[in-house]
Design an enzyme around this catalytic site. Sequence first.
Site, mmCIF file in Angstrom:
data_model
loop_
_atom_site.group_PDB
_atom_site.id
_atom_site.type_symbol
_atom_site.label_atom_id
_atom_site.label_comp_id
_atom_site.label_asym_id
_atom_site.label_seq_id
_atom_site.Cartn_x
_atom_site.Cartn_y
_atom_site.Cartn_z
ATOM 1 N N ARG A 90 0.840 -1.207 0.000
ATOM 2 C CA ARG A 90 0.000 0.000 0.000
ATOM 3 C C ARG A 90 0.871 1.251 0.000
ATOM 4 O O ARG A 90 0.564 2.232 -0.693
ATOM 5 C CB ARG A 90 -0.918 -0.004 1.222
ATOM 6 C CG ARG A 90 -1.741 1.267 1.352
ATOM 7 C CD ARG A 90 -2.620 1.261 2.588
ATOM 8 N NE ARG A 90 -3.395 2.485 2.671
ATOM 9 C CZ ARG A 90 -4.332 2.718 3.588
ATOM 10 N NH1 ARG A 90 -4.611 1.803 4.492
ATOM 11 N NH2 ARG A 90 -4.975 3.864 3.611
ATOM 12 N N ASN A 144 -10.677 -3.961 -1.276
ATOM 13 C CA ASN A 144 -10.550 -2.942 -2.313
ATOM 14 C C ASN A 144 -9.623 -3.382 -3.441
ATOM 15 O O ASN A 144 -8.714 -4.188 -3.211
ATOM 16 C CB ASN A 144 -10.008 -1.648 -1.695
ATOM 17 C CG ASN A 144 -11.081 -0.868 -0.965
ATOM 18 O OD1 ASN A 144 -12.206 -0.760 -1.421
ATOM 19 N ND2 ASN A 144 -10.727 -0.322 0.190
ATOM 20 N N CYS A 164 -19.092 -1.551 0.958
ATOM 21 C CA CYS A 164 -18.228 -0.427 1.317
ATOM 22 C C CYS A 164 -18.885 0.317 2.469
ATOM 23 O O CYS A 164 -20.109 0.294 2.605
ATOM 24 C CB CYS A 164 -18.036 0.492 0.112
ATOM 25 S SG CYS A 164 -16.986 1.933 0.421
ATOM 26 N N HIS A 194 -16.376 4.061 -4.515
ATOM 27 C CA HIS A 194 -15.459 5.183 -4.326
ATOM 28 C C HIS A 194 -15.597 6.249 -5.421
ATOM 29 O O HIS A 194 -14.669 7.013 -5.682
ATOM 30 C CB HIS A 194 -13.999 4.703 -4.209
ATOM 31 C CG HIS A 194 -13.738 3.957 -2.947
ATOM 32 N ND1 HIS A 194 -12.496 3.495 -2.589
ATOM 33 C CD2 HIS A 194 -14.571 3.579 -1.937
ATOM 34 C CE1 HIS A 194 -12.560 2.865 -1.425
ATOM 35 N NE2 HIS A 194 -13.827 2.908 -1.019
ATOM 36 N N TYR A 244 -14.027 10.574 -1.767
ATOM 37 C CA TYR A 244 -13.091 10.127 -2.804
ATOM 38 C C TYR A 244 -13.153 11.020 -4.047
ATOM 39 O O TYR A 244 -12.219 11.008 -4.855
ATOM 40 C CB TYR A 244 -13.369 8.677 -3.192
ATOM 41 C CG TYR A 244 -12.908 7.686 -2.155
ATOM 42 C CD1 TYR A 244 -11.598 7.217 -2.155
ATOM 43 C CD2 TYR A 244 -13.769 7.232 -1.163
ATOM 44 C CE1 TYR A 244 -11.161 6.323 -1.186
ATOM 45 C CE2 TYR A 244 -13.354 6.346 -0.201
ATOM 46 C CZ TYR A 244 -12.036 5.887 -0.205
ATOM 47 O OH TYR A 244 -11.615 5.003 0.754
#
Length: 421
Positions: A90, A144, A164, A194, A244
Amino acid sequence: MKLAVVGGGSTYTPELIDGFARLRDTLPITELVLVDPAADRLDLVGGLARRIFAKQGHPGRIVTTHDLDAAVEGADAVLLQLRVGGQAARNQDETWPLECGCVGQETTGAGGLAKALRTVPVVLDIAERVRRANPDAWIIDFTNPVGIVTRALLRAGHKAVGLCNVAIGFQRKFAGHLGVDPARVHLGHVGLNHLTWETSVRLDGPGGEEVLPRLLAGHGDAIAADLRLPRPVLDRLGVVPSYYLRYFYAHDEVVEELRTKPSRAAEVAAMEKELLEMYGDPALDEKPGLLAKRGGAFYSEAAVDLAASLLGAGGSPYQVVNTLNNGTLPFLPDDAVIETQAAVGRDGAVPLPAGPVDPLFAGLIANVTAYEDLALDAALRGGRERVFKALLAHPLIGQYAYADQLTDRLIAHNGEHLAWA
């Protein structure tokens, strides 16, 4: 009722456990299996999970294992919350795109594509093993990028619904602003995972009183502050965008911010170290306050509600989920996965009619859907050219020079996770 959680060693898991314990009348679990290859984390999380159940008087049995096949055997539902490559991967997703002047983020842009490429093959392998163990089991995906992963699962014929926590977060905040029970708040939630807008807020179901104008007029400043967007943007849109959308509406501003501070992954990694130390305390028998800063707020309530509905145990009649479009948004293919209000039951999720979508939002939805189609193709078949095309199609990138550079960086940073690289 047996549930399995793949990625059960996540520091998120105590949030999920707390929800299972508090809402046991909604979802009466008799056996909960936490499966994870990380033995040290799994032992710590599993110990705390058992103490939370014991403190709240939940009669269910909690099992921890590294054996995926044993974990999913006979499971009625399997929750996926895994992170291929961990926080280290990440951190890469959030940093190398910045070298090209593009947003570094784990679910959208180039970093989001990298995560999809790492994740989709792993999730599909897990899903096949779930299908062999119990073809009637539901798969609930919280991993995700949820939209792409859910699309991969549904295209492969799995019984899957994506989840989500953005929508339930808005529901709870709006309810607080309005001074009503959250169960009364029904969102007109439109878009992709998102990439959503709250185009309507009604009280007491889809046919109830419309209160979005009142909400924006009375609480627009607070909502804008939460989204980190200027209040006039909300007034001009007339809707509430997901936070987002800031990556799209304020891209260059966000890039500059991200270049001047530690990555979110670095912050989370430090937080996870502290959380795991807490989890090892045998006196701890509830989720610690620090967990609220980890992310995933209200995930447990959303997961319980969805699982209960899919398994016929109850649950809310309408829930925001990720599922097949099937004509809901007529400008998208039927097999696109949208995030929308749906009626959820034993047979799955059926989207509610969405009504016309403003071209201001529909254009971006269609663009990102095209990117997701190319991203899934790259995840399933691999190859530099497929990665390049997906990046070129993404509205946060869209220039061939950037797409070329980002393709090379993506492959260089993810080679160990890409069978074709």
